[in-house]
Motif scaffolding. Structure first.
Motif, PDB file in Angstrom:
ATOM      1  N   ARG A 132       0.968  -1.554  -0.210  1.00 24.11           N
ATOM      2  CA  ARG A 132       0.219  -0.288  -0.403  1.00 24.11           C
ATOM      3  C   ARG A 132       0.840   1.188   0.520  1.00 24.11           C
ATOM      4  NH1 ARG A 132      -4.495  -0.515  -2.045  1.00 24.11           N
ATOM      5  NH2 ARG A 132      -4.606   1.710  -0.969  1.00 24.11           N
ATOM      6  N   GLU A 133       2.372   0.720   0.322  1.00 24.46           N
ATOM      7  CA  GLU A 133       3.001   2.590   0.254  1.00 24.46           C
ATOM      8  C   GLU A 133       3.831   2.372  -0.937  1.00 24.46           C
ATOM      9  OE1 GLU A 133       5.170   2.591   3.944  1.00 24.46           O
ATOM     10  OE2 GLU A 133       3.345   2.036   5.468  1.00 24.46           O
ATOM     11  N   SER A 134       3.564   1.571  -1.944  1.00 24.41           N
ATOM     12  CA  SER A 134       4.490   1.444  -3.005  1.00 24.41           C
ATOM     13  C   SER A 134       4.049   2.850  -4.177  1.00 24.41           C
ATOM     14  CB  SER A 134       4.355  -0.145  -3.741  1.00 24.41           C
ATOM     15  OG  SER A 134       2.604  -0.576  -4.080  1.00 24.41           O
ATOM     16  N   ALA A 135       3.295   3.028  -4.271  1.00 21.03           N
ATOM     17  CA  ALA A 135       2.682   4.123  -5.554  1.00 21.03           C
ATOM     18  C   ALA A 135       3.542   4.608  -5.718  1.00 21.03           C
ATOM     19  CB  ALA A 135       1.385   4.721  -4.818  1.00 21.03           C
ATOM     20  N   GLY A 136       4.071   5.463  -7.481  1.00 17.82           N
ATOM     21  CA  GLY A 136       4.901   6.036  -7.537  1.00 17.82           C
ATOM     22  C   GLY A 136       6.518   5.468  -7.770  1.00 17.82           C
ATOM     23  N   ARG A 137       6.605   4.423  -7.379  1.00 24.06           N
ATOM     24  CA  ARG A 137       7.669   3.041  -7.340  1.00 24.06           C
ATOM     25  C   ARG A 137       7.604   2.890  -8.785  1.00 24.06           C
ATOM     26  NH1 ARG A 137      11.063   3.409  -3.009  1.00 24.06           N
ATOM     27  NH2 ARG A 137      12.223   2.226  -3.426  1.00 24.06           N
ATOM     28  N   ILE A 138       8.894   1.344  -8.676  1.00 25.93           N
ATOM     29  CA  ILE A 138       8.699   1.117  -9.896  1.00 25.93           C
ATOM     30  C   ILE A 138       9.019  -0.445  -9.945  1.00 25.93           C
ATOM     31  CG2 ILE A 138       9.967  -0.050 -12.388  1.00 25.93           C
ATOM     32  CD1 ILE A 138      11.217   2.666 -12.526  1.00 25.93           C
ATOM     33  N   CYS A 139       8.152  -1.394 -10.178  1.00 18.34           N
ATOM     34  CA  CYS A 139       7.781  -3.096  -9.811  1.00 18.34           C
ATOM     35  C   CYS A 139       9.469  -3.245 -10.398  1.00 18.34           C
ATOM     36  CB  CYS A 139       6.799  -3.000 -10.248  1.00 18.34           C
ATOM     37  SG  CYS A 139       5.971  -4.957 -10.212  1.00 18.34           S
ATOM     38  N   SER A 140       9.601  -4.148  -9.793  1.00 20.94           N
ATOM     39  CA  SER A 140      10.233  -5.429  -9.901  1.00 20.94           C
ATOM     40  C   SER A 140      10.125  -6.893 -10.113  1.00 20.94           C
ATOM     41  CB  SER A 140      12.146  -5.413  -8.985  1.00 20.94           C
ATOM     42  OG  SER A 140      11.833  -5.583  -8.057  1.00 20.94           O
ATOM     43  N   GLU A 141       8.586  -7.061  -9.710  1.00 23.32           N
ATOM     44  CA  GLU A 141       8.520  -7.953 -10.535  1.00 23.32           C
ATOM     45  C   GLU A 141       6.624  -8.280 -10.321  1.00 23.32           C
ATOM     46  OE1 GLU A 141       8.671  -9.646  -5.780  1.00 23.32           O
ATOM     47  OE2 GLU A 141       7.265  -8.335  -4.881  1.00 23.32           O
ATOM     48  N   PHE A 142       5.957  -9.737 -10.753  1.00 23.72           N
ATOM     49  CA  PHE A 142       4.817  -9.348 -11.514  1.00 23.72           C
ATOM     50  C   PHE A 142       3.901  -9.559 -10.423  1.00 23.72           C
ATOM     51  CE2 PHE A 142       7.545 -11.423 -14.363  1.00 23.72           C
ATOM     52  CZ  PHE A 142       6.705 -11.752 -15.759  1.00 23.72           C
ATOM     53  N   VAL A 143       3.207  -9.326 -10.751  1.00 24.44           N
ATOM     54  CA  VAL A 143       1.878  -9.207  -9.744  1.00 24.44           C
ATOM     55  C   VAL A 143       0.215  -9.930 -10.696  1.00 24.44           C
ATOM     56  CG1 VAL A 143      -0.358  -7.964  -8.391  1.00 24.44           C
ATOM     57  CG2 VAL A 143       1.860  -7.345  -7.964  1.00 24.44           C
ATOM     58  N   MET A 144      -0.518 -10.866 -10.216  1.00 20.94           N
ATOM     59  CA  MET A 144      -0.937 -10.642 -11.358  1.00 20.94           C
ATOM     60  C   MET A 144      -2.102 -12.252 -11.161  1.00 20.94           C
ATOM     61  SD  MET A 144       0.699 -13.918 -13.873  1.00 20.94           S
ATOM     62  CE  MET A 144       2.246 -13.267 -12.746  1.00 20.94           C
ATOM     63  N   CYS A 145      -3.221 -11.690 -11.015  1.00 16.83           N
ATOM     64  CA  CYS A 145      -4.887 -13.247 -10.710  1.00 16.83           C
ATOM     65  C   CYS A 145      -3.946 -14.376 -11.596  1.00 16.83           C
ATOM     66  CB  CYS A 145      -6.002 -12.294 -11.098  1.00 16.83           C
ATOM     67  SG  CYS A 145      -6.014 -10.848 -10.365  1.00 16.83           S
ATOM     68  N   TYR A 146      -3.795 -15.289 -10.888  1.00 19.42           N
ATOM     69  CA  TYR A 146      -4.296 -16.875 -11.586  1.00 19.42           C
ATOM     70  C   TYR A 146      -4.993 -17.483 -11.145  1.00 19.42           C
ATOM     71  CZ  TYR A 146      -2.107 -20.477 -14.237  1.00 19.42           C
ATOM     72  OH  TYR A 146      -1.687 -21.717 -15.126  1.00 19.42           O
ATOM     73  N   PRO A 147      -6.147 -18.036 -12.895  1.00 19.02           N
ATOM     74  CA  PRO A 147      -5.978 -17.806 -14.225  1.00 19.02           C
ATOM     75  C   PRO A 147      -6.243 -16.628 -14.418  1.00 19.02           C
ATOM     76  CG  PRO A 147      -7.075 -19.634 -13.739  1.00 19.02           C
ATOM     77  CD  PRO A 147      -6.882 -19.205 -12.043  1.00 19.02           C
ATOM     78  N   PRO A 148      -6.000 -16.061 -15.310  1.00 15.64           N
ATOM     79  CA  PRO A 148      -5.910 -16.165 -15.828  1.00 15.64           C
ATOM     80  C   PRO A 148      -4.092 -15.927 -16.425  1.00 15.64           C
ATOM     81  CG  PRO A 148      -6.524 -14.281 -16.720  1.00 15.64           C
ATOM     82  CD  PRO A 148      -7.355 -14.484 -14.648  1.00 15.64           C
ATOM     83  N   GLY A 149      -3.311 -15.286 -15.436  1.00 12.38           N
ATOM     84  CA  GLY A 149      -1.933 -14.937 -15.732  1.00 12.38           C
ATOM     85  C   GLY A 149      -1.603 -14.031 -16.289  1.00 12.38           C
ATOM     86  N   ILE A 150      -2.490 -13.301 -16.705  1.00 12.49           N
ATOM     87  CA  ILE A 150      -2.438 -11.580 -17.070  1.00 12.49           C
ATOM     88  C   ILE A 150      -1.494 -10.888 -15.873  1.00 12.49           C
ATOM     89  CG2 ILE A 150      -3.179 -10.097 -18.596  1.00 12.49           C
ATOM     90  CD1 ILE A 150      -4.723 -12.437 -20.070  1.00 12.49           C
ATOM     91  N   PRO A 151      -0.520 -10.120 -16.311  1.00 11.39           N
ATOM     92  CA  PRO A 151      -0.159  -9.693 -15.254  1.00 11.39           C
ATOM     93  C   PRO A 151      -0.896  -8.121 -14.713  1.00 11.39           C
ATOM     94  CG  PRO A 151       1.724 -10.601 -16.703  1.00 11.39           C
ATOM     95  CD  PRO A 151       1.012 -10.341 -17.409  1.00 11.39           C
ATOM     96  N   ILE A 152      -1.499  -7.782 -14.015  1.00 16.06           N
ATOM     97  CA  ILE A 152      -1.226  -6.227 -13.775  1.00 16.06           C
ATOM     98  C   ILE A 152      -0.445  -5.775 -13.106  1.00 16.06           C
ATOM     99  CG2 ILE A 152      -2.105  -4.911 -11.832  1.00 16.06           C
ATOM    100  CD1 ILE A 152      -3.816  -7.861 -10.562  1.00 16.06           C
ATOM    101  N   LEU A 153       0.297  -6.103 -13.047  1.00 13.04           N
ATOM    102  CA  LEU A 153       1.898  -5.577 -12.740  1.00 13.04           C
ATOM    103  C   LEU A 153       3.222  -6.689 -13.777  1.00 13.04           C
ATOM    104  CD1 LEU A 153       2.379  -3.111  -9.440  1.00 13.04           C
ATOM    105  CD2 LEU A 153       2.055  -2.144 -11.696  1.00 13.04           C
TER     106      LEU A 153
END
Length: 483
Positions: free
Chosen positions: A422-443
């Motif tokens: 919740r404190e990460s807004a504005g930063r650059i993501c270095s991993e994946f975040v996705m709902c699986y399935p379907p496995g399409i990244p949100i980030l």
């Protein structure tokens, strides 16, 4: 074809011959045809364990096929209208990655929709290729991403004339198809390869009413999940090629990541499924289409749900639609798709493919029948009657345009720090975040985390989506590029 015909199943036939030889095994696997693991043999069956064998001369070698696997791959290529077919036992993930790495090296650009499966972005992390994302169209009523318009692809090509390839979903998880034939012709005029993620398109090759298949459209390569709609075992897939890229080169790329211990359970399932599709596929998928259309009609009669179909076609971002994808919008009954997904499984013992925040997807394929369809429809009707809620406060879209700040490889391997999500807004993501399935990244790695994305993640988590991709299995924290 050396007297081969589609009636043949070379790997299956070789396994039957080998079983008849009654060979005493002093090789791997160590269970020795099931004798060393009676519990597993009881669970899976003696027949299964006797053909869980190692590569050897009578059975060929997946890494360098010269006999029965070569013949089975030739038959698959013929059945799918390809120049070459490669049997994949690391799933379609491996096929997508091999396809991309066959045409892109470090620093090469590849044009692709952002609503790709994570396997495509993983390929960029591994290879160092650079994505040029084309944002898909959006259907605001349904809240779902669509396909790429020809105009948007052309714009990306003209702005990036040095790109090596264009990747197209054919179809998307929801059944949406872009104009693959026109995109292929356009890309080839600009000397770019065309790659198709056909994880959900096996049946396109055997159903005359389906959208065009990648090989028929002239695409250079396609990753095809035989196990999804073609009847083979989970994790078995095909990589098809039209011959523009050397088959020997593709094989070497595949062998960088695919196991050297190819499972003959998976290989024989590909072989038998190909034979089944080649001999009976058209008849089988006519019935599948009939069942899917019946289900769609009956669900739409219930009210509240919207089982969408070819009426979405607009000539651009929805060029065609795969009617075997029973995609159903649920938000008008006040329930997120993932909630209906959970209710169907937990209360009605029905397991569908996935639920997101606004839709569910049921896969209709060769193993279904009218009784199963009736049970699904009646269960959805009862869920509407018993579980409907006010739709106020529901999140209304699945896709958020990304802000790409770094390449996936740069961000994935960058120095990182860990923050509460919740404190990460504005930063650059270095991993994946996705709902699986379907496995399409949100980030995806290299994308900026925004307040809107964080709201989406919190909502998806609250509704019960299975969120994956982060090092933190609880997804309370997220890894970001160190400033």
């Amino acid at each position: 074809m050396d007297q081969l015909s589609q009636n043949s199943a070379p790997i299956y036939e070789a396994l039957e011959r080998y079983k008849a030889m009654r060979v005493l095994p002093f090789d791997v696997p160590g269970h020795k045809r099931g004798k060393g693991n009676p519990e597993l043999t009881s669970f899976l069956g003696q027949q299964c364990l006797t053909v869980d064998v190692n590569s050897m001369k009578p059975l060929d070698n997946l890494c360098h096929p010269v006999s029965v696997i070569r013949d089975a791959e030739r038959l698959a290529a013929e059945a799918f209208g390809a120049r070459d077919a490669f049997f994949m036992v690391n799933g379609t993930t491996s096929a997508v990655q091999s396809m991309i790495m066959s045409v892109c090296r470090a620093g090469d650009k590849i044009i692709m929709p952002r609503n790709v499966h994570r396997s495509a972005i993983n390929a960029l992390v591994i290879s160092g290729a650079v994505p040029v994302y084309v944002n898909p169209g959006i259907n605001k009523e349904l809240g779902i991403p669509l396909g790429m318009s020809l105009e948007d692809v052309e714009k990306a090509i003209l702005e990036n004339p040095d790109a090596k390839a264009v990747l197209v979903n054919n179809p998307t998880y929801y059944g949406i198809c872009s104009d693959l034939r026109a995109i292929t012709e356009l890309a080839h005029r600009h000397n770019m390869a065309v790659l198709a993620d056909e994880a959900h398109g096996t049946h396109f090759y055997f159903n005359e009413g389906s959208p065009v298949s990648a090989m028929a459209a002239g695409a250079d390569m396609a990753a095809v999940s035989m196990h999804k709609t073609g009847g083979s075992l989970t994790q078995s897939s095909l990589l098809l090629s039209n011959g523009r890229i050397s088959g020997g080169r593709v094989r070497q790329i595949i062998n960088l990541t695919q196991t050297t211990s190819g499972s003959y359970l998976l290989l024989s399932s590909l072989d038998l499924s190909r034979r089944n599709l080649a001999l009976r596929g058209k008849e089988m998928f006519r019935e599948v289409c009939s069942l899917a259309e019946y289900a769609r009609t009956e669900i739409n009669k219930i009210g509240g749900y919207y089982a969408f179909s070819k009426e979405l076609i607009n000539g651009g971002t929805v060029y065609d639609f795969d009617i075997t994808k029973l995609s159903v919008h649920t938000r008008n009954i006040g329930r997120a798709g993932i909630e209906v997904y959970d209710i169907l499984r937990d209360e009605y013992s029905i397991q569908i493919e996935f639920g997101d925040i606004g839709n569910i997807l049921a896969i209709i394929s060769v193993g279904d029948n009218l009784f199963a369809i009736e049970r699904l429809v009646s269960s959805l009707s009862e869920i509407k009657r018993l579980c409907s809620k006010d739709r106020a406060g529901m999140f209304d879209h699945e896709y958020i345009n990304p802000e790409v700040m770094m390449t996936p490889q740069e961000a994935f391997y960058a120095d990182k720090s860990t923050l509460p999500i919740r404190e990460s807004a504005g930063r650059i993501c270095s991993e994946f975040v996705m709902c699986y399935p379907p496995g399409i990244p949100i980030l995806a790695p290299g994308e900026r985390i925004t307040a809107e994305i964080l709201d989406y993640i919190a909502y998806a988590k609250e509704k019960g989506c299975i969120l994956t991709g982060t090092e933190d299995l609880q997804m309370e924290t997220i890894r970001v590029v160190k400033e």
